[in-house]
Write an enzyme that holds these catalytic residues in place. Structure first.
Site, mmCIF file in Angstrom:
data_model
loop_
_atom_site.group_PDB
_atom_site.id
_atom_site.type_symbol
_atom_site.label_atom_id
_atom_site.label_comp_id
_atom_site.label_asym_id
_atom_site.label_seq_id
_atom_site.Cartn_x
_atom_site.Cartn_y
_atom_site.Cartn_z
ATOM 1 N N ASP A 194 1.058 -1.249 0.044
ATOM 2 C CA ASP A 194 -0.087 -0.139 -0.023
ATOM 3 C C ASP A 194 0.885 1.191 0.080
ATOM 4 O O ASP A 194 1.264 1.908 1.024
ATOM 5 C CB ASP A 194 -0.920 -0.098 1.346
ATOM 6 C CG ASP A 194 -1.986 0.913 1.117
ATOM 7 O OD1 ASP A 194 -1.984 1.880 0.345
ATOM 8 O OD2 ASP A 194 -3.060 0.804 1.808
ATOM 9 N N GLY B 168 -5.835 3.766 6.551
ATOM 10 C CA GLY B 168 -7.282 3.170 7.015
ATOM 11 C C GLY B 168 -7.215 1.873 7.224
ATOM 12 O O GLY B 168 -7.918 1.135 8.222
ATOM 13 N N HIS C 207 1.075 8.545 3.277
ATOM 14 C CA HIS C 207 1.363 7.813 4.382
ATOM 15 C C HIS C 207 3.001 7.873 4.828
ATOM 16 O O HIS C 207 3.329 7.247 5.725
ATOM 17 C CB HIS C 207 0.943 6.445 4.545
ATOM 18 C CG HIS C 207 -0.548 6.472 4.056
ATOM 19 N ND1 HIS C 207 -1.452 6.816 5.053
ATOM 20 C CD2 HIS C 207 -1.103 5.823 2.950
ATOM 21 C CE1 HIS C 207 -2.642 6.532 4.341
ATOM 22 N NE2 HIS C 207 -2.524 6.237 3.250
#
Length: 285
Positions: free
Chosen positions: A189, A212, A194
């Site tokens: 991801d 999330g 992030h």
């Protein structure tokens, strides 16, 4: 190009095959917070290869097709997508090694009107590549803020699970690590939101936020610990709505109300007293 309802409902999301190693399982488990107490034998079961268990939430990262909605032919304004809801149903025990297949599809589109955005419902089935057995089904709701008014249907809209008005029966506090987003992104991801402070500032945050789905995994840990005593065979299903982002290093407090067959839940960050997950539904296997 604008969204075409028929085109998107039948969009050919690529099938994905993924070789699964025990190291991948241990990395995922570590990335959602397991092992912060290295003397906790129950958590070591998720990190130590001779007796390794798979966190029930891991299917959300298995055989993922990636950020396919960024493809120009979808018509999606990908810069304005928000991950609104996430669900997961476990059908069989998850392997620690082998090969899995992910088959994804769009299951619904809801047009909320011009300037009001749209909802996209999708699911991914994760299967054992060798036997074809269905292992898990991952479901997701995306809020496409830039795609309202394409002429699609106005429903049906998934209804959230109600939260009880009384005080919770159980409360579980789990700390996240300051560097947790840097580890979690190794599950493939790789959104720079992030890790890159400049990208985070462009998105309106003063620093990178936690994925999330990492929050999803942390809440899964709280449910597994409090309702299943770390017995993964008892974990059947969880659904939740994302309400607000978490910053790495914050403490996630999961508030749980027992119900027949499972529980309702929500989660907040202790440091800011901010609800980050709402309308949670958990069911035992």
């Amino acid at each position: 190009m604008p969204i075409s309802y028929d085109h998107l409902m039948n969009y050919p999301i690529p099938e994905v095959r993924q070789a699964l190693r025990w190291q991948d399982v241990a990395l995922y488990n570590f990335s959602v917070g397991l092992g912060q107490d290295p003397m906790d034998e129950r958590q070591l079961d998720f990190l130590y290869e001779p007796r390794l268990k798979v966190m029930p939430s891991m299917p959300v990262v298995l055989a993922s097709p990636g950020f396919w909605s960024r493809n120009p032919d979808t018509g999606i304004v990908w810069q304005q997508i928000l991950h609104g809801e996430q669900g997961l149903v476990l059908h069989r025990p998850l392997p620690t090694e082998g090969e899995v297949v992910g088959r994804s599809r769009i299951t619904g589109l809801v047009d909320r009107g011009e300037g009001k955005g749209a909802l996209m419902y999708s699911e991914r089935e994760i299967l054992d590549a060798k036997t074809g057995a269905l292992l898990a089904t991952s479901t997701s709701t995306s809020f496409m803020r830039g795609n309202g008014g394409f002429g699609g249907p106005g429903g049906p809209v998934k209804q959230p699970h109600p939260e009880p008005a009384r005080e919770p029966d159980l409360v579980v506090d789990l700390a996240t690590r300051p560097e947790q987003a840097l580890v979690y992104r190794l599950n493939s991801d790789l959104n720079p939101l992030h890790i890159d402070p400049a990208v985070a500032r462009q998105a309106g945050f003063d620093r990178p936020i936690l994925h999330g789905l990492c929050t999803f995994g942390t809440v899964c840990h709280a449910l597994l610990r409090s309702l299943c005593d770390y017995d993964t065979a008892r974990f059947g299903r969880m659904d939740l709505r994302f309400s607000s982002p978490v910053f790495p290093g914050e403490t996630i407090r999961t508030e749980i109300w027992r119900e027949e067959g499972g529980a309702a839940f929500r989660a907040r960050v202790v440091e800011r007293d901010k609800v980050v997950v709402s309308n949670g539904l958990f069911r035992l296997a």
